[in-house]
Design a protein around this motif. Sequence first.
Motif, mmCIF file in Angstrom:
data_model
loop_
_atom_site.group_PDB
_atom_site.id
_atom_site.type_symbol
_atom_site.label_atom_id
_atom_site.label_comp_id
_atom_site.label_asym_id
_atom_site.label_seq_id
_atom_site.Cartn_x
_atom_site.Cartn_y
_atom_site.Cartn_z
ATOM 1 N N ASP A 14 43.378 115.136 7.832
ATOM 2 C CA ASP A 14 42.142 115.361 7.081
ATOM 3 C C ASP A 14 40.886 114.965 7.846
ATOM 4 O OD1 ASP A 14 43.677 116.323 4.982
ATOM 5 O OD2 ASP A 14 43.680 114.416 3.907
ATOM 6 N N GLU A 15 40.926 113.842 8.536
ATOM 7 C CA GLU A 15 39.752 113.374 9.290
ATOM 8 C C GLU A 15 39.373 114.360 10.393
ATOM 9 O OE1 GLU A 15 37.543 110.481 9.432
ATOM 10 O OE2 GLU A 15 38.164 110.448 7.352
ATOM 11 N N LEU A 16 40.347 114.930 11.063
ATOM 12 C CA LEU A 16 40.062 115.886 12.130
ATOM 13 C C LEU A 16 39.591 117.220 11.559
ATOM 14 C CD1 LEU A 16 42.949 115.066 14.624
ATOM 15 C CD2 LEU A 16 40.536 114.430 14.792
ATOM 16 N N VAL A 17 40.166 117.629 10.443
ATOM 17 C CA VAL A 17 39.698 118.860 9.785
ATOM 18 C C VAL A 17 38.230 118.697 9.415
ATOM 19 C CG1 VAL A 17 39.928 120.331 7.746
ATOM 20 C CG2 VAL A 17 41.975 119.542 8.944
ATOM 21 N N HIS A 18 37.873 117.554 8.850
ATOM 22 C CA HIS A 18 36.477 117.278 8.487
ATOM 23 C C HIS A 18 35.590 117.296 9.738
ATOM 24 C CE1 HIS A 18 33.120 115.643 6.202
ATOM 25 N NE2 HIS A 18 32.950 114.766 7.176
ATOM 26 N N GLN A 19 36.080 116.693 10.815
ATOM 27 C CA GLN A 19 35.314 116.668 12.062
ATOM 28 C C GLN A 19 35.026 118.089 12.546
ATOM 29 O OE1 GLN A 19 34.146 113.887 13.860
ATOM 30 N NE2 GLN A 19 33.073 115.429 15.060
ATOM 31 N N PHE A 20 36.053 118.921 12.580
ATOM 32 C CA PHE A 20 35.891 120.278 13.115
ATOM 33 C C PHE A 20 35.103 121.190 12.177
ATOM 34 C CE2 PHE A 20 40.326 119.455 15.047
ATOM 35 C CZ PHE A 20 39.791 118.789 16.127
ATOM 36 N N ASP A 24 31.277 119.139 13.323
ATOM 37 C CA ASP A 24 31.053 119.925 14.536
ATOM 38 C C ASP A 24 30.314 121.228 14.235
ATOM 39 O OD1 ASP A 24 32.282 117.894 15.887
ATOM 40 O OD2 ASP A 24 34.088 119.019 16.405
ATOM 41 N N VAL A 25 30.513 121.774 13.047
ATOM 42 C CA VAL A 25 29.760 122.972 12.642
ATOM 43 C C VAL A 25 28.296 122.594 12.418
ATOM 44 C CG1 VAL A 25 29.468 124.720 10.838
ATOM 45 C CG2 VAL A 25 31.763 124.218 11.732
ATOM 46 N N GLU A 26 28.058 121.499 11.697
ATOM 47 C CA GLU A 26 26.680 121.047 11.460
ATOM 48 C C GLU A 26 25.964 120.731 12.767
ATOM 49 O OE1 GLU A 26 26.990 117.699 8.795
ATOM 50 O OE2 GLU A 26 27.305 118.998 7.050
ATOM 51 N N ASP A 27 26.701 120.194 13.747
ATOM 52 C CA ASP A 27 26.105 119.853 15.046
ATOM 53 C C ASP A 27 25.964 121.066 15.959
ATOM 54 O OD1 ASP A 27 25.900 117.209 14.282
ATOM 55 O OD2 ASP A 27 27.699 116.561 15.345
ATOM 56 N N GLY A 28 26.457 122.212 15.518
ATOM 57 C CA GLY A 28 26.344 123.427 16.313
ATOM 58 C C GLY A 28 27.362 123.543 17.433
ATOM 59 N N LEU A 29 28.377 122.696 17.421
ATOM 60 C CA LEU A 29 29.409 122.750 18.449
ATOM 61 C C LEU A 29 30.412 123.867 18.176
ATOM 62 C CD1 LEU A 29 30.053 118.915 18.757
ATOM 63 C CD2 LEU A 29 28.656 120.354 20.258
ATOM 64 N N LEU A 30 30.626 124.160 16.894
ATOM 65 C CA LEU A 30 31.517 125.230 16.472
ATOM 66 C C LEU A 30 30.802 126.088 15.442
ATOM 67 C CD1 LEU A 30 34.806 123.160 15.973
ATOM 68 C CD2 LEU A 30 34.338 124.745 17.848
ATOM 69 N N GLU A 31 31.246 127.322 15.319
ATOM 70 C CA GLU A 31 30.641 128.211 14.335
ATOM 71 C C GLU A 31 31.251 128.007 12.941
ATOM 72 O OE1 GLU A 31 30.045 132.860 14.403
ATOM 73 O OE2 GLU A 31 29.702 131.939 16.385
ATOM 74 N N SER A 34 37.352 126.793 12.583
ATOM 75 C CA SER A 34 38.700 127.270 12.262
ATOM 76 C C SER A 34 39.697 126.857 13.341
ATOM 77 C CB SER A 34 38.706 128.799 12.152
ATOM 78 O OG SER A 34 38.498 129.374 13.435
ATOM 79 N N GLU A 35 40.983 126.899 12.997
ATOM 80 C CA GLU A 35 42.033 126.617 13.964
ATOM 81 C C GLU A 35 41.887 127.497 15.198
ATOM 82 O OE1 GLU A 35 46.185 126.923 12.927
ATOM 83 O OE2 GLU A 35 46.040 125.231 11.561
ATOM 84 N N LYS A 36 41.670 128.772 14.960
ATOM 85 C CA LYS A 36 41.547 129.742 16.053
ATOM 86 C C LYS A 36 40.362 129.386 16.959
ATOM 87 C CE LYS A 36 41.409 134.735 16.817
ATOM 88 N NZ LYS A 36 40.215 135.173 17.452
ATOM 89 N N GLU A 37 39.240 129.042 16.359
ATOM 90 C CA GLU A 37 38.053 128.712 17.153
ATOM 91 C C GLU A 37 38.265 127.434 17.961
ATOM 92 O OE1 GLU A 37 33.219 128.213 16.672
ATOM 93 O OE2 GLU A 37 34.489 127.948 14.909
#
Length: 106
Positions: A14-20, A24-31, A34-37
Motif C-alpha cells: 500500500d505504501e508504494l502504491v500511494h507513492q507511485f 509521484d504523480v503530484e510531483d510530476g515524476l509519473l503521469e 500505473s504498473e505499466k508506467e
Amino acid sequence: MPIRQIVRDAFQVDELVHQFTVLDVEDGLLETGSEKEVNENKDYSDRYIIEEAQNRLKLLEKQITKLDEEHEDDSTYRIELQFLEQEKDQLQLFLKKWGPQEVFED
C-alpha cells in the motif's frame, strides 16, 4: 514489455502504491503511476524501487514512534497503530524478498 516481478510485488504494498499513484504523480515524476508506467520508466529501476521501500519504512517507523509518544490509549490510537503496523509489515516482507542486494538491475 512484460511487467517486472519487483513492480508487481511493489503494487501489493500500500505504501508504494500511494507513492507511485499519488505522490509521484503530484510531483510530476509519473503521469498516472500505473504498473505499466512504473515498469517502463527508466528512472524506476529495481534499485530505486527498493530504496523507495526503505525510505517509506523509515517514515512509517517515525510515525509509529511519534504516535506511541503522543498517544492516548483509546480506540483511535489502536486503530491507527494497527494500520501503521500492517503497512510496516507489507514493506518489511517486500524488502525481505527484494533487498538489500549486492546486484541490482539498472
